[in-house]
Design a protein around this motif. Structure first.
Motif, PDB file in Angstrom:
ATOM      1  N   PRO A   1       0.488  -1.068   0.427  1.00  0.00           N
ATOM      2  CA  PRO A   1       0.367  -0.279  -0.110  1.00  0.00           C
ATOM      3  C   PRO A   1       1.255   1.001  -0.094  1.00  0.00           C
ATOM      4  CG  PRO A   1      -1.072  -1.554   1.692  1.00  0.00           C
ATOM      5  CD  PRO A   1       0.517  -2.220   1.382  1.00  0.00           C
ATOM      6  N   VAL A   2       2.166   0.882   0.798  1.00  0.00           N
ATOM      7  CA  VAL A   2       2.810   2.260   0.808  1.00  0.00           C
ATOM      8  C   VAL A   2       3.453   2.483  -0.925  1.00  0.00           C
ATOM      9  CG1 VAL A   2       4.886   3.341   1.850  1.00  0.00           C
ATOM     10  CG2 VAL A   2       3.695   2.367   3.288  1.00  0.00           C
ATOM     11  N   MET A   3       4.364   1.424  -0.986  1.00  0.00           N
ATOM     12  CA  MET A   3       4.466   1.844  -3.048  1.00  0.00           C
ATOM     13  C   MET A   3       3.349   2.431  -3.670  1.00  0.00           C
ATOM     14  SD  MET A   3       7.942   1.377  -2.720  1.00  0.00           S
ATOM     15  CE  MET A   3       7.749   2.254  -0.925  1.00  0.00           C
ATOM     16  N   GLU A   4       2.002   1.777  -3.298  1.00  0.00           N
ATOM     17  CA  GLU A   4       1.277   2.133  -4.407  1.00  0.00           C
ATOM     18  C   GLU A   4       0.705   3.997  -4.128  1.00  0.00           C
ATOM     19  OE1 GLU A   4      -0.057   0.602  -7.076  1.00  0.00           O
ATOM     20  OE2 GLU A   4       0.994  -1.655  -6.749  1.00  0.00           O
TER      21      GLU A   4
ATOM     22  N   LYS B   1       3.568   5.543  -5.390  1.00  0.00           N
ATOM     23  CA  LYS B   1       3.398   5.666  -6.906  1.00  0.00           C
ATOM     24  C   LYS B   1       2.548   7.284  -7.563  1.00  0.00           C
ATOM     25  CE  LYS B   1       2.206   2.434  -9.440  1.00  0.00           C
ATOM     26  NZ  LYS B   1       2.157   1.173 -10.076  1.00  0.00           N
ATOM     27  N   LYS B   2       1.345   6.902  -6.714  1.00  0.00           N
ATOM     28  CA  LYS B   2       0.056   7.369  -7.387  1.00  0.00           C
ATOM     29  C   LYS B   2       0.818   9.184  -6.883  1.00  0.00           C
ATOM     30  CE  LYS B   2      -4.153   8.735  -5.868  1.00  0.00           C
ATOM     31  NZ  LYS B   2      -5.687   8.519  -4.630  1.00  0.00           N
ATOM     32  N   ALA B   3       1.489   8.895  -6.281  1.00  0.00           N
ATOM     33  CA  ALA B   3       2.439  10.791  -5.604  1.00  0.00           C
ATOM     34  C   ALA B   3       3.068  10.630  -6.416  1.00  0.00           C
ATOM     35  CB  ALA B   3       2.723  10.426  -4.235  1.00  0.00           C
ATOM     36  N   GLY B   4       3.845  10.413  -7.796  1.00  0.00           N
ATOM     37  CA  GLY B   4       4.372  11.031  -8.477  1.00  0.00           C
ATOM     38  C   GLY B   4       6.186  10.150  -7.654  1.00  0.00           C
TER      39      GLY B   4
END
Length: 146
Positions: free
Chosen positions: A57-60, A63-66
């Motif tokens: 969840p942190v890695m996702e 990614k979403k935060a760029g």
């Protein structure tokens, strides 16, 4: 400067200009941080569960935060008892991605895990019973020119 020195200086500038003007047979691509992990005996499933429930969840969110391009987990066959048996790979767009990375990524991780910095540090320490981080390496992809 005498004529010989002037001639040498002109030759040097000409040659260096030609070298700079030539295209390289590659370009610099994304940068990855490869972390070598030794999972403790009997802890593989527990560590994989942590990766599924907390790390992913942190890695996702990163990614979403760029902040990152992607992440991967690799199983490995260690050659000796002190070798890594798992690799965590996180890809970044370029070296500039590391500028201010902690200030950008830490709030994302704390929010996802609903933790304070102190709680996050305690959680990191508690994972020592599951795994040992053997080290990390930064590698840059070199993309060959067509």
């Amino acid at each position: 400067m005498n004529k010989l020195q002037k001639g040498f200086a002109v030759l040097l500038l000409t040659v260096s200009g030609v070298v700079c003007a030539q295209e390289l047979p590659y370009s610099e691509g994304p940068v990855s941080v490869v972390t070598r992990v030794k999972v403790m005996d009997g802890q593989f499933d527990n560590y994989m569960s942590y990766l599924q429930k907390s790390y992913r969840p942190v890695m996702e969110a990163q990614k979403k935060a760029g902040n990152i391009i992607s992440y991967s987990i690799y199983d490995a066959s260690p050659q000796g008892p002190s070798d890594a048996d798992l690799y965590l790979v996180v890809r970044y767009a370029n070296m500039a991605s590391f500028d201010g990375l902690r200030q950008r990524s830490e709030p994302v991780a704390l929010k996802v895990n609903n933790q304070t910095r102190e709680q996050a540090n305690e959680a990191t320490a508690s994972r020592a019973k599951m795994r040992e981080i053997l080290g990390s390496e930064v590698v840059r992809e070199l993309v060959l020119s067509p």
